[in-house]
Design a protein around this motif. Sequence first.
Motif, PDB file in Angstrom:
ATOM      1  N   THR A  50       0.409  -0.970  -0.492  1.00 52.71           N
ATOM      2  CA  THR A  50       0.028   0.055   0.183  1.00 52.71           C
ATOM      3  C   THR A  50       0.633   1.210  -0.332  1.00 52.71           C
ATOM      4  N   LEU A  51       1.434   1.102   1.039  1.00 52.42           N
ATOM      5  CA  LEU A  51       2.948   2.146   0.658  1.00 52.42           C
ATOM      6  C   LEU A  51       3.431   2.767  -0.332  1.00 52.42           C
ATOM      7  N   VAL A  52       3.814   1.212  -0.969  1.00 50.32           N
ATOM      8  CA  VAL A  52       4.029   1.773  -3.330  1.00 50.32           C
ATOM      9  C   VAL A  52       3.318   2.671  -3.707  1.00 50.32           C
ATOM     10  N   GLY A  65      -1.856  12.558  -7.057  1.00 46.16           N
ATOM     11  CA  GLY A  65      -2.749  13.941  -6.256  1.00 46.16           C
ATOM     12  C   GLY A  65      -3.923  13.531  -6.115  1.00 46.16           C
ATOM     13  N   VAL A  66      -3.743  11.606  -5.810  1.00 47.30           N
ATOM     14  CA  VAL A  66      -5.405  10.733  -5.791  1.00 47.30           C
ATOM     15  C   VAL A  66      -4.537  10.167  -4.686  1.00 47.30           C
ATOM     16  N   ARG A  67      -5.785   9.222  -3.756  1.00 50.53           N
ATOM     17  CA  ARG A  67      -5.715   7.981  -3.008  1.00 50.53           C
ATOM     18  C   ARG A  67      -6.173   6.492  -3.786  1.00 50.53           C
ATOM     19  N   PRO A  68      -5.097   6.003  -3.505  1.00 45.02           N
ATOM     20  CA  PRO A  68      -5.596   4.396  -4.040  1.00 45.02           C
ATOM     21  C   PRO A  68      -6.825   4.002  -3.402  1.00 45.02           C
ATOM     22  N   ALA A  69      -7.928   3.175  -3.684  1.00 45.27           N
ATOM     23  CA  ALA A  69      -9.294   2.733  -3.489  1.00 45.27           C
ATOM     24  C   ALA A  69      -9.005   1.563  -2.918  1.00 45.27           C
ATOM     25  N   ALA A  70      -9.568   1.486  -1.550  1.00 48.73           N
ATOM     26  CA  ALA A  70     -10.209   1.080  -0.653  1.00 48.73           C
ATOM     27  C   ALA A  70     -10.881  -0.594  -0.901  1.00 48.73           C
ATOM     28  N   GLU A  71     -10.309  -1.423  -1.514  1.00 47.74           N
ATOM     29  CA  GLU A  71     -10.285  -2.369  -1.382  1.00 47.74           C
ATOM     30  C   GLU A  71      -9.793  -3.951  -1.212  1.00 47.74           C
ATOM     31  N   ARG A  72      -9.738  -4.836  -1.669  1.00 46.67           N
ATOM     32  CA  ARG A  72      -9.452  -5.706  -1.195  1.00 46.67           C
ATOM     33  C   ARG A  72      -7.562  -6.422  -1.942  1.00 46.67           C
ATOM     34  N   ILE A  73      -7.638  -6.169  -1.105  1.00 47.45           N
ATOM     35  CA  ILE A  73      -5.940  -7.365  -1.239  1.00 47.45           C
ATOM     36  C   ILE A  73      -5.528  -7.813  -2.536  1.00 47.45           C
ATOM     37  N   GLY A  74      -5.391  -7.314  -2.928  1.00 49.35           N
ATOM     38  CA  GLY A  74      -4.779  -8.562  -4.316  1.00 49.35           C
ATOM     39  C   GLY A  74      -3.482  -8.655  -4.821  1.00 49.35           C
ATOM     40  N   MET A  75      -2.643  -9.328  -5.822  1.00 54.70           N
ATOM     41  CA  MET A  75      -1.628  -9.778  -6.013  1.00 54.70           C
ATOM     42  C   MET A  75      -0.581  -8.545  -6.095  1.00 54.70           C
ATOM     43  N   GLY A  76      -1.337  -7.706  -6.668  1.00 47.83           N
ATOM     44  CA  GLY A  76      -0.223  -6.325  -6.990  1.00 47.83           C
ATOM     45  C   GLY A  76       0.051  -5.787  -5.936  1.00 47.83           C
ATOM     46  N   ASP A  77      -0.506  -5.558  -4.429  1.00 43.81           N
ATOM     47  CA  ASP A  77      -0.439  -5.106  -3.485  1.00 43.81           C
ATOM     48  C   ASP A  77       0.715  -6.085  -2.608  1.00 43.81           C
ATOM     49  N   LEU A  78       1.170  -7.596  -3.047  1.00 43.41           N
ATOM     50  CA  LEU A  78       1.552  -8.529  -2.491  1.00 43.41           C
ATOM     51  C   LEU A  78       3.130  -8.139  -3.240  1.00 43.41           C
ATOM     52  N   GLN A  79       2.766  -7.990  -4.543  1.00 41.93           N
ATOM     53  CA  GLN A  79       4.051  -7.771  -5.289  1.00 41.93           C
ATOM     54  C   GLN A  79       5.069  -6.650  -4.654  1.00 41.93           C
ATOM     55  N   GLY A 127       4.674  -5.237  -2.149  1.00 47.45           N
ATOM     56  CA  GLY A 127       4.896  -5.546  -0.180  1.00 47.45           C
ATOM     57  C   GLY A 127       6.150  -6.703  -0.338  1.00 47.45           C
ATOM     58  N   LEU A 128       6.078  -7.525  -1.514  1.00 42.29           N
ATOM     59  CA  LEU A 128       7.437  -8.441  -1.611  1.00 42.29           C
ATOM     60  C   LEU A 128       8.905  -7.782  -2.103  1.00 42.29           C
ATOM     61  N   TRP A 129       8.157  -6.549  -3.520  1.00 38.68           N
ATOM     62  CA  TRP A 129       9.900  -6.253  -3.066  1.00 38.68           C
ATOM     63  C   TRP A 129      10.204  -5.227  -2.346  1.00 38.68           C
ATOM     64  N   VAL A 130       9.424  -4.689  -1.632  1.00 36.86           N
ATOM     65  CA  VAL A 130      10.628  -3.715  -0.814  1.00 36.86           C
ATOM     66  C   VAL A 130      11.138  -4.722   0.705  1.00 36.86           C
ATOM     67  N   LEU A 131      10.063  -6.156   0.741  1.00 41.35           N
ATOM     68  CA  LEU A 131      10.272  -6.331   1.773  1.00 41.35           C
ATOM     69  C   LEU A 131      12.106  -7.421   1.473  1.00 41.35           C
ATOM     70  N   CYS A 132      12.152  -7.373   0.370  1.00 45.05           N
ATOM     71  CA  CYS A 132      12.701  -8.663  -0.204  1.00 45.05           C
ATOM     72  C   CYS A 132      14.395  -7.365  -0.424  1.00 45.05           C
ATOM     73  N   VAL A 133      14.581  -6.450  -0.665  1.00 47.14           N
ATOM     74  CA  VAL A 133      15.368  -5.606  -0.763  1.00 47.14           C
ATOM     75  C   VAL A 133      15.613  -5.138   0.755  1.00 47.14           C
ATOM     76  N   THR A 157      11.385   5.268  -6.174  1.00 42.57           N
ATOM     77  CA  THR A 157      11.394   5.059  -7.997  1.00 42.57           C
ATOM     78  C   THR A 157       9.616   5.063  -8.035  1.00 42.57           C
ATOM     79  N   ALA A 158       8.832   4.470  -7.075  1.00 40.35           N
ATOM     80  CA  ALA A 158       7.181   3.978  -7.315  1.00 40.35           C
ATOM     81  C   ALA A 158       6.543   5.898  -7.731  1.00 40.35           C
ATOM     82  N   ALA A 159       6.957   7.594  -7.063  1.00 42.37           N
ATOM     83  CA  ALA A 159       6.749   8.288  -7.164  1.00 42.37           C
ATOM     84  C   ALA A 159       7.362   9.042  -8.486  1.00 42.37           C
ATOM     85  N   ARG A 160       8.723   8.426  -8.654  1.00 41.60           N
ATOM     86  CA  ARG A 160       8.911   8.978 -10.309  1.00 41.60           C
ATOM     87  C   ARG A 160       7.762   7.992 -11.034  1.00 41.60           C
TER      88      ARG A 160
END
Length: 439
Positions: free
Chosen positions: A259-261, A270-284, A286-292, A343-346
Amino acid sequence: MDRPEELNLLQQVCDAMGWPVREPLAGETTATPDAGWTLRIIEIRIRGVRETAVQQAVASLDTLTQNAELSLHCLDATLVEGIQKPQIEWHLRGRRGPVSRWLVHALHVAYRTGGHDPHAGTVRLVRVPTQLDEPRARRLARTRRAARAALSHHPLEARRLDPDVHQIDRPAGPQGWHALAFLALAVTLAAIGLLGAGLWPAIGADNPSVGGSLVILIVGYLLSGTVLAIRRTPTHRAVPWLVPLAVPLMVPLVPWLGTLVQRAYLSAFGVRPAAERIGMGDLQAGLWVLCVFVAASLLPVAFMGWMRFLTPSLRVQGQWLSWAPIAVGIGMGLMFSLVILITAARSGAENRALAVTGRDIPEYFGVRAEYACVEPISSEAPYYGTPPPHNHPVVIFGQSGDRVEFWDPSTRRKTSVRLEDARIRVVPHTNSPCAKAAR
């Protein structure tokens, strides 16, 4: 106290703590005990900060005295530090022979035939005390003569100093392996940096064969180096229950990091992420940040482990030196995690520029852009930001509660309206016409 049972109990308690107890030497102390009391010198060995070590030692002794109900009082306490005398190490080695002899020696060692060269490698080690106030050349020459005398005066069988067979030299670590360890450190650091910056194609990680091989090498270097660093330490004994404890923490941590990414990516719009259920993109994500983060945190520890393995004489003195690689690793992990958010903001800014030029926005870790034509149901419908456009689509990333936030490529500003105050029609592309949707 001068009663035998009290002195015996004191001896037993201090022996259990590993604290030596003895009678004072002549002239060692000027403290005079009261009548009926006996003086004893107790060496309290603790780990602490030098500035408060004396207070901590006295407090430890007082606590032990109260628990054992001993009649003991501390009259004087002082800090005693061991003197580390500098020494120079010299090795007695067999002289280097041709490569064929080295290969024969290696084969005999591997097959345990007993026909190996007994003079190969370091066959004896001596350490000579030295003074650091003399020039280095003189210090080396003097200690070399002392080492030669020690090797000549105390010979061992098959270890006699023979100039034709042996040579005396300083410790020489495996320089080739050291260079390989440094190279692996540099490659791993560069790979983590490029992965944190999202530059997968730059190192070929987008190719499964190249990326898989690189990941295997990095993981092998980090895990093996970490095991070499923590083996035969209290941390090594704690790992079997620390790892199972840390795994459940990843369940809520990985989606939160994802979610932070996504928030960093959508900050460009200038918008916020939609309040949806956790998807594969969130996990990918999150794993990107955690692994690094984990890889960067383990890198200094793994390098220290490899250096200790390649240089057995390397000694880390002081508790702060033992914690230094961990502190540096955590700092590097936080720095590379910040690089990921940057990088995500860029990436969000780059995709925003694509929308301005009329091109579609690709998906980014589960954040999927949609294009919609927005028509207010009345001229008095409330909105936040600029008025909703009527002649071109806007970019939306899902609804947030009872509102929808969208970004207008023409004005490059965001707008927010309530769902019941506008009619929204999703179109396939960013350059789709909205005239039919507004009718």
